[in-house]
Enzyme design. Sequence first.
Site, PDB file in Angstrom:
ATOM      1  N   ARG A 113      51.113  23.422 -37.142  1.00 18.94           N
ATOM      2  CA  ARG A 113      50.427  22.198 -36.730  1.00 18.94           C
ATOM      3  C   ARG A 113      50.673  21.147 -37.807  1.00 18.94           C
ATOM      4  O   ARG A 113      50.279  21.338 -38.962  1.00 18.94           O
ATOM      5  CB  ARG A 113      48.926  22.458 -36.576  1.00 18.94           C
ATOM      6  CG  ARG A 113      48.116  21.196 -36.349  1.00 18.94           C
ATOM      7  CD  ARG A 113      46.621  21.464 -36.146  1.00 18.94           C
ATOM      8  NE  ARG A 113      45.926  20.202 -35.968  1.00 18.94           N
ATOM      9  CZ  ARG A 113      45.010  19.708 -36.800  1.00 18.94           C
ATOM     10  NH1 ARG A 113      44.621  20.389 -37.870  1.00 18.94           N
ATOM     11  NH2 ARG A 113      44.459  18.532 -36.566  1.00 18.94           N
ATOM     12  N   HIS A 168      46.425  11.652 -37.727  1.00 18.75           N
ATOM     13  CA  HIS A 168      45.610  12.297 -38.761  1.00 18.75           C
ATOM     14  C   HIS A 168      45.372  11.262 -39.869  1.00 18.75           C
ATOM     15  O   HIS A 168      45.828  11.422 -41.000  1.00 18.75           O
ATOM     16  CB  HIS A 168      46.303  13.567 -39.269  1.00 18.75           C
ATOM     17  CG  HIS A 168      45.394  14.541 -39.985  1.00 18.75           C
ATOM     18  ND1 HIS A 168      45.328  15.880 -39.664  1.00 18.75           N
ATOM     19  CD2 HIS A 168      44.527  14.368 -41.005  1.00 18.75           C
ATOM     20  CE1 HIS A 168      44.459  16.492 -40.473  1.00 18.75           C
ATOM     21  NE2 HIS A 168      43.964  15.590 -41.296  1.00 18.75           N
ATOM     22  N   GLU A 173      39.827  14.874 -36.005  1.00 19.86           N
ATOM     23  CA  GLU A 173      38.514  14.518 -36.544  1.00 19.86           C
ATOM     24  C   GLU A 173      38.222  13.017 -36.524  1.00 19.86           C
ATOM     25  O   GLU A 173      38.120  12.385 -37.580  1.00 19.86           O
ATOM     26  CB  GLU A 173      38.379  15.029 -37.983  1.00 19.86           C
ATOM     27  CG  GLU A 173      38.482  16.523 -38.130  1.00 19.86           C
ATOM     28  CD  GLU A 173      38.228  16.996 -39.562  1.00 19.86           C
ATOM     29  OE1 GLU A 173      38.026  16.156 -40.451  1.00 19.86           O
ATOM     30  OE2 GLU A 173      38.224  18.203 -39.793  1.00 19.86           O
ATOM     31  N   ASN A 205      37.870  22.311 -36.151  1.00 18.15           N
ATOM     32  CA  ASN A 205      38.045  22.512 -37.589  1.00 18.15           C
ATOM     33  C   ASN A 205      36.704  22.981 -38.138  1.00 18.15           C
ATOM     34  O   ASN A 205      35.702  22.272 -38.008  1.00 18.15           O
ATOM     35  CB  ASN A 205      38.449  21.216 -38.289  1.00 18.15           C
ATOM     36  CG  ASN A 205      39.833  20.744 -37.867  1.00 18.15           C
ATOM     37  OD1 ASN A 205      40.572  21.474 -37.174  1.00 18.15           O
ATOM     38  ND2 ASN A 205      40.200  19.545 -38.264  1.00 18.15           N
ATOM     39  N   TYR A 232      34.667  24.535 -41.514  1.00 20.29           N
ATOM     40  CA  TYR A 232      34.658  24.827 -42.951  1.00 20.29           C
ATOM     41  C   TYR A 232      33.346  25.443 -43.440  1.00 20.29           C
ATOM     42  O   TYR A 232      33.340  26.245 -44.354  1.00 20.29           O
ATOM     43  CB  TYR A 232      34.953  23.557 -43.758  1.00 20.29           C
ATOM     44  CG  TYR A 232      36.401  23.125 -43.614  1.00 20.29           C
ATOM     45  CD1 TYR A 232      37.373  23.660 -44.437  1.00 20.29           C
ATOM     46  CD2 TYR A 232      36.795  22.234 -42.624  1.00 20.29           C
ATOM     47  CE1 TYR A 232      38.708  23.314 -44.306  1.00 20.29           C
ATOM     48  CE2 TYR A 232      38.126  21.873 -42.483  1.00 20.29           C
ATOM     49  CZ  TYR A 232      39.080  22.422 -43.320  1.00 20.29           C
ATOM     50  OH  TYR A 232      40.395  22.089 -43.176  1.00 20.29           O
ATOM     51  N   GLU A 272      41.778  24.174 -37.889  1.00 16.65           N
ATOM     52  CA  GLU A 272      41.716  24.226 -39.350  1.00 16.65           C
ATOM     53  C   GLU A 272      40.583  25.146 -39.776  1.00 16.65           C
ATOM     54  O   GLU A 272      39.499  25.110 -39.199  1.00 16.65           O
ATOM     55  CB  GLU A 272      41.424  22.848 -39.982  1.00 16.65           C
ATOM     56  CG  GLU A 272      42.538  21.854 -39.877  1.00 16.65           C
ATOM     57  CD  GLU A 272      42.194  20.505 -40.518  1.00 16.65           C
ATOM     58  OE1 GLU A 272      41.328  20.468 -41.418  1.00 16.65           O
ATOM     59  OE2 GLU A 272      42.780  19.498 -40.099  1.00 16.65           O
TER      60      GLU A 272
HETATM   61  C1  GBH Z   1      39.629  18.357 -42.865  1.00 13.71           C
HETATM   62  O1  GBH Z   1      38.512  17.565 -42.827  1.00 13.71           O
HETATM   63  C2  GBH Z   1      40.805  17.466 -42.721  1.00 13.71           C
HETATM   64  O2  GBH Z   1      41.276  17.451 -41.392  1.00 13.71           O
HETATM   65  C3  GBH Z   1      41.914  17.777 -43.682  1.00 13.71           C
HETATM   66  O3  GBH Z   1      42.825  16.729 -43.695  1.00 13.71           O
HETATM   67  C4  GBH Z   1      41.322  18.052 -45.033  1.00 13.71           C
HETATM   68  O4  GBH Z   1      42.290  18.193 -46.020  1.00 13.71           O
HETATM   69  C5  GBH Z   1      40.512  19.307 -44.930  1.00 13.71           C
HETATM   70  O5  GBH Z   1      39.521  19.155 -43.977  1.00 13.71           O
HETATM   71  C6  GBH Z   1      39.837  19.715 -46.222  1.00 13.71           C
HETATM   72  O6  GBH Z   1      38.938  18.764 -46.622  1.00 13.71           O
HETATM   73  O7  GBH Z   1      29.554  18.135 -47.221  1.00 13.71           O
HETATM   74  O8  GBH Z   1      27.889  18.245 -45.480  1.00 13.71           O
HETATM   75  O9  GBH Z   1      28.924  16.149 -45.984  1.00 13.71           O
HETATM   76  C7  GBH Z   1      37.336  18.155 -43.248  1.00 13.71           C
HETATM   77  C8  GBH Z   1      36.194  17.302 -42.800  1.00 13.71           C
HETATM   78  C9  GBH Z   1      34.163  16.410 -43.188  1.00 13.71           C
HETATM   79  C10 GBH Z   1      34.534  18.696 -43.752  1.00 13.71           C
HETATM   80  C11 GBH Z   1      33.047  16.339 -44.118  1.00 13.71           C
HETATM   81  C12 GBH Z   1      33.396  18.676 -44.676  1.00 13.71           C
HETATM   82  C13 GBH Z   1      31.546  17.527 -45.346  1.00 13.71           C
HETATM   83  C14 GBH Z   1      30.266  17.910 -44.793  1.00 13.71           C
HETATM   84  N1  GBH Z   1      35.116  17.383 -43.658  1.00 13.71           N
HETATM   85  N2  GBH Z   1      32.483  17.641 -44.312  1.00 13.71           N
HETATM   86  S1  GBH Z   1      29.054  17.589 -45.947  1.00 13.71           S
END
Ligand code: GBH
Length: 449
Positions: free
Chosen positions: A77, A121, A166, A293, A295, A353
Amino acid sequence: MSDARFPDGFVWGAATAAYQVEGAVDADGRGPSIWDTFTKVPGAIAGGDTGDVACDHYHRYPEDVALMADLGLGAYRFSIAWPRIQPDGSGALNQKGIDHYRRVVDELLARDLTPYVTLYHWDLPQALQDKGGWAARDTAYRFAEYAGVVHDALGDVVKQWITLNEPKVSSHAGYGDGIHAPGIKDQDQRNRALHHLLLAHGLGLQVLRDGRHAAGQSVGLTLDVSPVEGATSSEADQAAARRLDGDSHRLFLDPVLRGAYPEDALERLGSFEWVQDGDLPLISAPIDFLGINYYRRMLVQATETGPLFARTVLPEGVPVTAVDWPVQPDGLREVVADLTAAYDGLPPLYITENGAAYDDVPAADGSVDDPLRVDYLQGHLLALHQAIQDGVDVRGYFVWTLLDNFEWAEGFAKRFGVVHVDYATQQRTPKTSAGWLGQVARGNAVPRR
Ligand code: GBH
């Protein structure tokens, strides 16, 4: 205990994004993007880093594709940089930009890797930001034009498309909090931007559906989703959690999957008078898959200030990654199960992701051992397997990310890759996790702990 076997045909891949890996920002007629501008703002990026060179993936993609193939992955991707295709954000295509991505796709296909192409992106052509960026409705029409240009040029060889990655991060971090390009802090622009991003998705989807290469293709959208919980059972924390969930997730999921913005969010944000008749039917046209995605979970506390009167806090006793995100594998099972329960007729899901940043340091012999990342991936994949056992329709998994790369506002200090990059030499070294994931992909099964 026997291995956790995934369904036949499950897709195993790695993900990247153009601005984070490509470098070569002036090559072959590429125009400037909002990230070229933003990274030059003093203090915007940790360490003053920029994507000017990054992993030089623009030139080194053959090596990187070979790496993925050797590991045993089946899909890649990646995103296309809009400013390489339309340097000014509109009008005629830059043939050299298209030719580059055609070579990337050829290389992938020659190595039996399926391309999953993200059209956007986060790297908007600067010329469009100069006309208002995503706060301007016209940008959605420009996106549709761009999507059509790319689809015409590559649709014979690319069959898996993701319109946007996103959109929440584009609107909220880019136009609301100002921590991402274009660095604007304006709630009104943020709210316009989020609608225009969704409109861009809808218009782009329509163009791909009607395009001459539509046969056999799948089109989806990628959203970042976390399970959200109140930090305590107090009414205040519970209400804060609902506000944050609405603002981060339902503002995007509901228009796409139900054709309407969530009432509770609109009550807070106002009437969205920029939404026009016909927008929501476009935005909610059926997609072939939804990319997720994942995390972390979000634990939410009520606050006295801020646009949402809410903030995320860390759970006690839970390990965190190098970017201080808690490691909560079970949240992945929960998030896909919750989506399936909440939205009738949810399309198949892909995890587009999932991954973790750790402070990986090469050993004296050059090898890079990252046991914490192996644990992270194993935990999340076992949770995903459980969700599939429970009946959730998940078709594939893409690790974030192939290479250590430009982690947006965090610069190069945070390493998310399964492959280590020495930025001084551009040397790639697969970490332990890369080999581990490759074995999982080859065997279509995850070893239990
Ligand atoms: C992704 O976004 C992206 O698509 C990618 O490009 C990036 O490198 C990867 O993640 C790693 O960061 O801490 O409670 O405020 C991640 C989107 C949005 C995930 C904000 C974490 C924080 C939540 N992020 N979020 S909080």
